[in-house]
Design an enzyme around this catalytic site. Structure first.
Site, PDB file in Angstrom:
ATOM      1  N   GLU A  68       0.939  -1.266   0.153  1.00 13.77           N
ATOM      2  CA  GLU A  68      -0.021  -0.158  -0.090  1.00 13.77           C
ATOM      3  C   GLU A  68       0.841   1.363   0.013  1.00 13.77           C
ATOM      4  O   GLU A  68       1.859   1.384   0.759  1.00 13.77           O
ATOM      5  CB  GLU A  68      -0.773  -0.096   1.181  1.00 13.77           C
ATOM      6  CG  GLU A  68      -1.931   1.058   1.317  1.00 13.77           C
ATOM      7  CD  GLU A  68      -2.858   1.091   2.423  1.00 13.77           C
ATOM      8  OE1 GLU A  68      -3.628   2.115   2.602  1.00 13.77           O
ATOM      9  OE2 GLU A  68      -2.895   0.305   3.115  1.00 13.77           O
ATOM     10  N   LYS A  84      -8.567  -1.158   1.098  1.00 14.05           N
ATOM     11  CA  LYS A  84      -9.495  -1.579   2.221  1.00 14.05           C
ATOM     12  C   LYS A  84     -10.345  -2.670   1.309  1.00 14.05           C
ATOM     13  O   LYS A  84     -10.832  -2.476   0.230  1.00 14.05           O
ATOM     14  CB  LYS A  84     -10.307  -0.621   2.713  1.00 14.05           C
ATOM     15  CG  LYS A  84      -9.727  -0.163   3.899  1.00 14.05           C
ATOM     16  CD  LYS A  84     -10.057  -0.814   5.202  1.00 14.05           C
ATOM     17  CE  LYS A  84      -9.037  -0.469   6.358  1.00 14.05           C
ATOM     18  NZ  LYS A  84      -7.780  -1.204   6.343  1.00 14.05           N
TER      19      LYS A  84
END
Length: 431
Positions: free
Chosen positions: A234, A250
């Site tokens: 990420e 997410k």
């Protein structure tokens, strides 16, 4: 001042391994590897920075102001990290939980020696005071014989959980009660795994972790006796000119060895209401955070809930961009968005207060960020997840994993997601 020298590298993958092995001699090391994820926003395939000329190390008190001063005065490449607990600098919060790792809360350094790799083109950017060492260093790097991990000494270790399954489920139920009362909509709840009295070959452990996960934001970090070995998928935040880019993750689903089933799992993730809602809530939070330093109307969602496949899992990734107002410094952008939404929740401050109450260990560098600033004020930082942290002095190694708790969550499934995310780090430590 720095003078750049360029080389063509015949075997970039092998050279990266030689570069990192050569770097072990230095007290300060940051190695960043994109593992050939050729994405729109990537600037380099790999970066190595070693050997501090200057450095800043501090706790959370006025940390962002001190970093801003250091970045503005240095106006050079600086590399380092921001720990999660810098939240206490920006809000009236505290971190009272147990901390066995004992890393400084902020650390950055100005490297004497810098290597920037893009494709087969290597840029070497040493401070001018070190220019006469370039040829000797390149010769050393090119002649590094890699140590096979098969021949390295491997110790069997017991990895423990800080909270039991029953305790985890009870704490998630408490978080769900906060959601039902309307205190929060979503929060990222984490738990720590650890091993004590351990001696860790950090280079071997990093290479194993990177091989297992092959992520786009891999990091090997060393500050004397403190180490981070990260397989992060990420990006937290990037600045490119006046453009600010955030790419929160997410939404998670397992991989399958069967290609047809794997694609079905990925497609199901894209329409899964619970997983999408996790992502969309964080996108709204990021848009709000970026708007604090953005020109009016410039915050845009470039991609919403794109399904991306990583070696271990599928993830939903969104991309949000904004244009920076002239009056804000690079550090201002980080200060107004930190900690990242994907590791906190919504509303952010309430989520962080509840996280502090329900988690049993201090997060420290986990769910913080590692990256760099360039001389012209650009920057790029990852999110510290899927990572092993190691304090060589007290022989303590740990990793944490977490998941987003929403009204649609069930404690048992969140626990299973945490175990899925823990697999790579656990297998490296247990050897």
């Amino acid at each position: 001042m720095r003078t750049s020298i360029f080389h063509t590298i015949q075997n970039p993958e092998y050279f990266k391994k030689q570069l990192l092995q050569w770097a072990q001699q230095f007290r300060e090391v940051v190695f960043l590897d994109s593992n050939d994820y050729r994405r729109e926003y990537n600037t380099y395939d790999a970066v190595l920075a070693v050997d501090a000329l200057t450095a800043i190390q501090t706790d959370h008190h006025n940390a962002f102001d001190e970093l801003n001063n250091y970045q503005q005065i240095t106006k050079d490449w600086i590399f380092g990290y921001l720990s999660y607990d810098l939240k206490n600098d920006t809000e009236k919060l505290q971190s009272a939980n147990l901390d066995r790792l004992e890393f400084p809360e902020l650390f950055f350094f100005q490297p004497k020696k810098l290597f920037l790799l893009r494709g087969d083109q290597l840029e070497i950017a040493y401070l001018n005071m070190c220019d006469d060492e370039v040829d000797e260093d390149i010769n050393e790097i090119m002649n590094c014989e890699l140590i096979s991990s098969d021949s390295a000494t491997t110790n069997s270790r017991k990895v423990n959980q800080k909270v039991s399954k029953a305790e985890y489920i009870d704490r998630v139920e408490q978080m769900l009660a906060h959601i039902q009362r309307g205190d929060i909509y979503e929060a990222n709840f984490c738990m720590e795994f650890y091993t004590e009295d351990t001696t860790l070959d950090t280079l071997e452990a990093y290479e194993k972790l990177n091989t297992i996960s092959n992520p786009p934001f891999a990091t090997y970090f060393k500050n004397n006796k403190n180490y981070l070995l990260s397989a992060s998928p990420e990006r937290y935040l990037k600045k490119e000119g006046d453009t600010i880019i955030s790419q929160p993750i997410k939404g998670t689903a397992r991989r399958s060895n069967d290609p047809k089933e794997d694609e079905e799992i990925r497609q199901e993730l894209t329409v899964n209401e619970k997983e999408r809602s996790e992502n969309i809530m964080i996108v709204d939070l990021v848009r709000n955070d970026l708007s604090r330093t953005a020109t009016k109307g410039s915050v845009q969602v470039k991609e919403l809930c794109g399904a991306y496949s990583f070696k271990q899992v599928h993830h939903l990734v969104s991309t949000i961009e904004s244009q920076l107002k002239d009056e804000y410094t690079p550090v201002d952008v980080i200060k107004t968005t930190f900690p990242m939404g994907s590791m906190t929740g919504a509303p952010k401050i309430s989520a962080m207060e509840i996280i502090e109450k329900l988690e049993v260990t201090k997060r420290g560098l986990y769910s913080g960020a590692v990256g760099y600033f360039t001389p012209n004020g650009n920057f790029d930082f990852n999110v510290v997840i899927r990572s092993i942290l190691y304090n060589q002095d007290n022989q303590y190694a740990s990793f944490s994993v977490g998941s987003a708790i929403t009204s649609k969550s069930t404690a048992e499934k969140e626990y299973e997601e945490c175990l899925l995310k823990a697999n790579a780090m656990r297998s490296v430590l247990e050897a």
